[in-house]
Scaffold this motif. Structure first.
Motif, PDB file in Angstrom:
ATOM      1  N   SER A 128       0.700  -1.269   0.054  1.00 26.43           N
ATOM      2  CA  SER A 128      -0.008   0.023   0.057  1.00 26.43           C
ATOM      3  C   SER A 128       1.005   1.251   0.105  1.00 26.43           C
ATOM      4  CB  SER A 128      -0.991   0.057   1.236  1.00 26.43           C
ATOM      5  OG  SER A 128      -1.953  -0.789   1.077  1.00 26.43           O
ATOM      6  N   GLN A 129       1.707   0.997   0.870  1.00 30.68           N
ATOM      7  CA  GLN A 129       2.818   2.433   0.960  1.00 30.68           C
ATOM      8  C   GLN A 129       3.577   2.614  -0.455  1.00 30.68           C
ATOM      9  OE1 GLN A 129       5.235   0.877   4.187  1.00 30.68           O
ATOM     10  NE2 GLN A 129       4.183   2.546   5.536  1.00 30.68           N
ATOM     11  N   LEU A 130       4.150   1.732  -1.095  1.00 31.42           N
ATOM     12  CA  LEU A 130       4.689   1.755  -2.535  1.00 31.42           C
ATOM     13  C   LEU A 130       3.678   2.114  -3.411  1.00 31.42           C
ATOM     14  CD1 LEU A 130       7.291   1.126  -4.096  1.00 31.42           C
ATOM     15  CD2 LEU A 130       6.552  -1.226  -4.120  1.00 31.42           C
ATOM     16  N   ALA A 131       2.308   1.406  -3.524  1.00 31.85           N
ATOM     17  CA  ALA A 131       1.510   1.999  -4.233  1.00 31.85           C
ATOM     18  C   ALA A 131       1.286   3.323  -4.379  1.00 31.85           C
ATOM     19  CB  ALA A 131       0.026   1.288  -4.245  1.00 31.85           C
ATOM     20  N   ALA A 132       1.088   3.986  -3.143  1.00 30.42           N
ATOM     21  CA  ALA A 132       0.855   5.448  -2.849  1.00 30.42           C
ATOM     22  C   ALA A 132       2.157   6.176  -3.391  1.00 30.42           C
ATOM     23  CB  ALA A 132       0.757   5.604  -1.312  1.00 30.42           C
ATOM     24  N   ALA A 133       3.099   5.982  -3.089  1.00 27.22           N
ATOM     25  CA  ALA A 133       4.376   6.437  -3.666  1.00 27.22           C
ATOM     26  C   ALA A 133       4.510   6.545  -5.239  1.00 27.22           C
ATOM     27  CB  ALA A 133       5.881   5.960  -3.183  1.00 27.22           C
ATOM     28  N   GLY A 166       1.646   6.152  -7.247  1.00 27.87           N
ATOM     29  CA  GLY A 166       0.346   6.722  -7.784  1.00 27.87           C
ATOM     30  C   GLY A 166      -0.247   5.689  -8.440  1.00 27.87           C
ATOM     31  N   CYS A 167      -0.305   4.295  -7.856  1.00 26.84           N
ATOM     32  CA  CYS A 167      -1.135   3.134  -8.674  1.00 26.84           C
ATOM     33  C   CYS A 167      -1.650   2.471  -7.389  1.00 26.84           C
ATOM     34  CB  CYS A 167       0.009   2.374  -9.214  1.00 26.84           C
ATOM     35  SG  CYS A 167       1.135   1.333  -8.289  1.00 26.84           S
ATOM     36  N   SER A 168      -2.361   1.404  -7.816  1.00 26.98           N
ATOM     37  CA  SER A 168      -3.294   0.563  -6.664  1.00 26.98           C
ATOM     38  C   SER A 168      -2.302  -0.469  -6.143  1.00 26.98           C
ATOM     39  CB  SER A 168      -4.302  -0.258  -7.246  1.00 26.98           C
ATOM     40  OG  SER A 168      -3.911  -1.217  -8.381  1.00 26.98           O
ATOM     41  N   ALA A 222      -3.376  -3.333  -5.768  1.00 27.23           N
ATOM     42  CA  ALA A 222      -3.176  -4.720  -6.649  1.00 27.23           C
ATOM     43  C   ALA A 222      -2.188  -4.624  -7.642  1.00 27.23           C
ATOM     44  CB  ALA A 222      -4.687  -4.768  -7.162  1.00 27.23           C
ATOM     45  N   ALA A 223      -2.012  -3.568  -8.353  1.00 28.17           N
ATOM     46  CA  ALA A 223      -0.915  -3.596  -9.402  1.00 28.17           C
ATOM     47  C   ALA A 223       0.304  -3.768  -8.865  1.00 28.17           C
ATOM     48  CB  ALA A 223      -0.886  -2.196 -10.018  1.00 28.17           C
ATOM     49  N   VAL A 224       0.950  -3.382  -7.362  1.00 25.18           N
ATOM     50  CA  VAL A 224       1.852  -3.846  -6.932  1.00 25.18           C
ATOM     51  C   VAL A 224       2.044  -5.183  -6.526  1.00 25.18           C
ATOM     52  CG1 VAL A 224       3.346  -3.516  -4.817  1.00 25.18           C
ATOM     53  CG2 VAL A 224       2.422  -1.383  -5.857  1.00 25.18           C
ATOM     54  N   SER A 225       0.989  -5.860  -5.956  1.00 27.61           N
ATOM     55  CA  SER A 225       0.803  -7.190  -5.937  1.00 27.61           C
ATOM     56  C   SER A 225       0.955  -7.934  -7.189  1.00 27.61           C
ATOM     57  CB  SER A 225      -0.645  -7.482  -5.299  1.00 27.61           C
ATOM     58  OG  SER A 225      -0.774  -8.788  -4.989  1.00 27.61           O
ATOM     59  N   THR A 226       0.417  -7.634  -8.259  1.00 30.42           N
ATOM     60  CA  THR A 226       0.522  -8.324  -9.652  1.00 30.42           C
ATOM     61  C   THR A 226       2.039  -8.260  -9.767  1.00 30.42           C
ATOM     62  OG1 THR A 226      -1.709  -7.562 -10.202  1.00 30.42           O
ATOM     63  CG2 THR A 226      -0.051  -8.258 -11.858  1.00 30.42           C
ATOM     64  N   TRP A 227       2.703  -7.039  -9.870  1.00 27.94           N
ATOM     65  CA  TRP A 227       4.226  -7.254 -10.186  1.00 27.94           C
ATOM     66  C   TRP A 227       4.978  -8.164  -9.088  1.00 27.94           C
ATOM     67  CZ3 TRP A 227       4.211  -1.287  -9.449  1.00 27.94           C
ATOM     68  CH2 TRP A 227       3.598  -0.657 -10.454  1.00 27.94           C
ATOM     69  N   GLU A 228       4.667  -8.233  -7.939  1.00 24.01           N
ATOM     70  CA  GLU A 228       5.312  -8.975  -7.047  1.00 24.01           C
ATOM     71  C   GLU A 228       5.181 -10.673  -7.398  1.00 24.01           C
ATOM     72  OE1 GLU A 228       4.592  -8.043  -2.994  1.00 24.01           O
ATOM     73  OE2 GLU A 228       5.973  -6.367  -3.185  1.00 24.01           O
ATOM     74  N   THR A 229       3.912 -10.877  -7.569  1.00 28.45           N
ATOM     75  CA  THR A 229       3.325 -12.271  -7.812  1.00 28.45           C
ATOM     76  C   THR A 229       3.639 -12.973  -9.271  1.00 28.45           C
ATOM     77  OG1 THR A 229       1.177 -11.500  -8.125  1.00 28.45           O
ATOM     78  CG2 THR A 229       1.840 -12.078  -5.724  1.00 28.45           C
ATOM     79  N   THR A 230       3.524 -12.126 -10.190  1.00 30.38           N
ATOM     80  CA  THR A 230       3.862 -12.538 -11.509  1.00 30.38           C
ATOM     81  C   THR A 230       5.034 -12.304 -12.008  1.00 30.38           C
ATOM     82  OG1 THR A 230       2.832 -10.700 -12.552  1.00 30.38           O
ATOM     83  CG2 THR A 230       1.501 -12.134 -11.838  1.00 30.38           C
ATOM     84  N   GLY A 231       5.957 -11.365 -11.682  1.00 29.56           N
ATOM     85  CA  GLY A 231       7.191 -10.999 -12.034  1.00 29.56           C
ATOM     86  C   GLY A 231       6.930 -10.153 -13.232  1.00 29.56           C
ATOM     87  N   ARG A 232       5.622  -9.771 -13.725  1.00 32.30           N
ATOM     88  CA  ARG A 232       5.505  -8.677 -14.631  1.00 32.30           C
ATOM     89  C   ARG A 232       5.989  -7.359 -14.284  1.00 32.30           C
ATOM     90  NH1 ARG A 232      -0.443  -8.575 -16.392  1.00 32.30           N
ATOM     91  NH2 ARG A 232       0.375  -6.952 -17.719  1.00 32.30           N
ATOM     92  N   LEU A 233       6.459  -6.678 -15.197  1.00 28.97           N
ATOM     93  CA  LEU A 233       7.167  -5.137 -14.858  1.00 28.97           C
ATOM     94  C   LEU A 233       6.026  -4.149 -14.980  1.00 28.97           C
ATOM     95  CD1 LEU A 233      10.715  -5.728 -16.070  1.00 28.97           C
ATOM     96  CD2 LEU A 233       9.950  -5.809 -13.875  1.00 28.97           C
ATOM     97  N   PRO A 234       5.870  -3.169 -14.365  1.00 26.05           N
ATOM     98  CA  PRO A 234       5.477  -2.028 -14.808  1.00 26.05           C
ATOM     99  C   PRO A 234       5.600  -1.422 -16.167  1.00 26.05           C
ATOM    100  CG  PRO A 234       6.797  -1.366 -12.919  1.00 26.05           C
ATOM    101  CD  PRO A 234       6.999  -2.749 -13.335  1.00 26.05           C
ATOM    102  N   ARG A 235       4.998  -0.490 -16.561  1.00 23.34           N
ATOM    103  CA  ARG A 235       5.149   0.188 -17.847  1.00 23.34           C
ATOM    104  C   ARG A 235       6.522   1.003 -17.445  1.00 23.34           C
ATOM    105  NH1 ARG A 235       2.484  -0.758 -22.178  1.00 23.34           N
ATOM    106  NH2 ARG A 235       2.581   1.474 -23.000  1.00 23.34           N
ATOM    107  N   PRO A 236       7.181   1.434 -18.527  1.00 25.71           N
ATOM    108  CA  PRO A 236       8.569   2.140 -18.402  1.00 25.71           C
ATOM    109  C   PRO A 236       8.450   3.374 -17.526  1.00 25.71           C
ATOM    110  CG  PRO A 236       8.088   1.449 -20.585  1.00 25.71           C
ATOM    111  CD  PRO A 236       6.818   1.261 -20.097  1.00 25.71           C
ATOM    112  N   GLU A 237       7.565   4.432 -17.822  1.00 31.68           N
ATOM    113  CA  GLU A 237       7.503   5.592 -16.752  1.00 31.68           C
ATOM    114  C   GLU A 237       7.296   5.170 -15.396  1.00 31.68           C
ATOM    115  OE1 GLU A 237       3.551   4.688 -18.485  1.00 31.68           O
ATOM    116  OE2 GLU A 237       5.431   5.118 -19.504  1.00 31.68           O
ATOM    117  N   ARG A 238       6.559   4.292 -14.927  1.00 31.32           N
ATOM    118  CA  ARG A 238       6.158   3.713 -13.785  1.00 31.32           C
ATOM    119  C   ARG A 238       7.420   2.982 -13.216  1.00 31.32           C
ATOM    120  NH1 ARG A 238       0.659   3.046 -12.742  1.00 31.32           N
ATOM    121  NH2 ARG A 238       0.689   5.371 -12.238  1.00 31.32           N
TER     122      ARG A 238
END
Length: 125
Positions: free
Chosen positions: A4-9, A11-13, A15-31
Motif C-alpha cells: 500500500s505504501q509503495l502503491a501510494a508512492a 500513484g497506482c493501486s 493490486a498493481a504492486v501485488s501483481t508485479w510481485e506475484t507474476t514477475g511482470r514489470l510496470p510500464r516504463p515510466e512507472r
C-alpha cells in the motif's frame, strides 16, 4: 515498505504492486523508472533477466510487439528478432532509439552490446 505504501508512492493501486510481485511482470516504463527511484536502485536491477538485461523484458514491459520495435528502428522484423534473441549484437546506433522506445537510460544497452550471441542458447528470449 508495504504494498500500500509503495502503491501510494507510485500513484497506482496496491493490486498493481501485488501483481508485479506475484507474476514477475514489470510496470510500464515510466512507472518502472519511478519504482527504481522510490526503491533507490538502478532500473537495470529491476529488469535484469538472469545475468543480463533482456530486450524481450523491455519490449514486453512497454507493451510492444517485435514488429513495432523493428518499425521504430526502421529495420526488418527478422533483423530485430536476431538481435533480441542474441544472434547479433545490439548496434550502438540503436541505443538512443531503444532508450526512447522503452523509456530507460541508453547506458543499459551497453551490457547487451557486450553479450555474446552464444550466451543465449535456449533459442528464444
Amino acid at each position: 515498505m508495504t504494498q500500500s505504501q509503495l502503491a501510494a508512492a507510485l500513484g497506482c493501486s496496491r493490486a498493481a504492486v501485488s501483481t508485479w510481485e506475484t507474476t514477475g511482470r514489470l510496470p510500464r516504463p515510466e512507472r518502472l523508472q519511478l519504482l527504481a527511484h522510490v526503491l533507490g536502485v538502478p532500473v537495470a536491477e529491476l529488469i535484469e533477466d538472469g545475468e543480463s538485461l533482456s530486450l524481450v523484458s523491455l519490449r514486453l514491459t512497454a507493451g510492444l510487439l517485435a514488429k513495432d520495435v523493428a518499425r521504430t528502428l526502421k529495420v526488418s522484423s527478422s533483423t530485430y528478432c536476431h538481435v533480441e534473441r542474441g544472434r547479433q549484437r545490439v548496434p550502438p546506433r540503436w541505443f538512443p532509439i531503444l532508450s526512447r522506445t522503452f523509456g530507460v537510460p541508453a547506458e543499459l544497452f551497453g551490457s547487451l552490446r557486450e553479450q555474446s550471441p552464444a550466451t543465449n542458447t535456449d533459442g528464444g528470449a
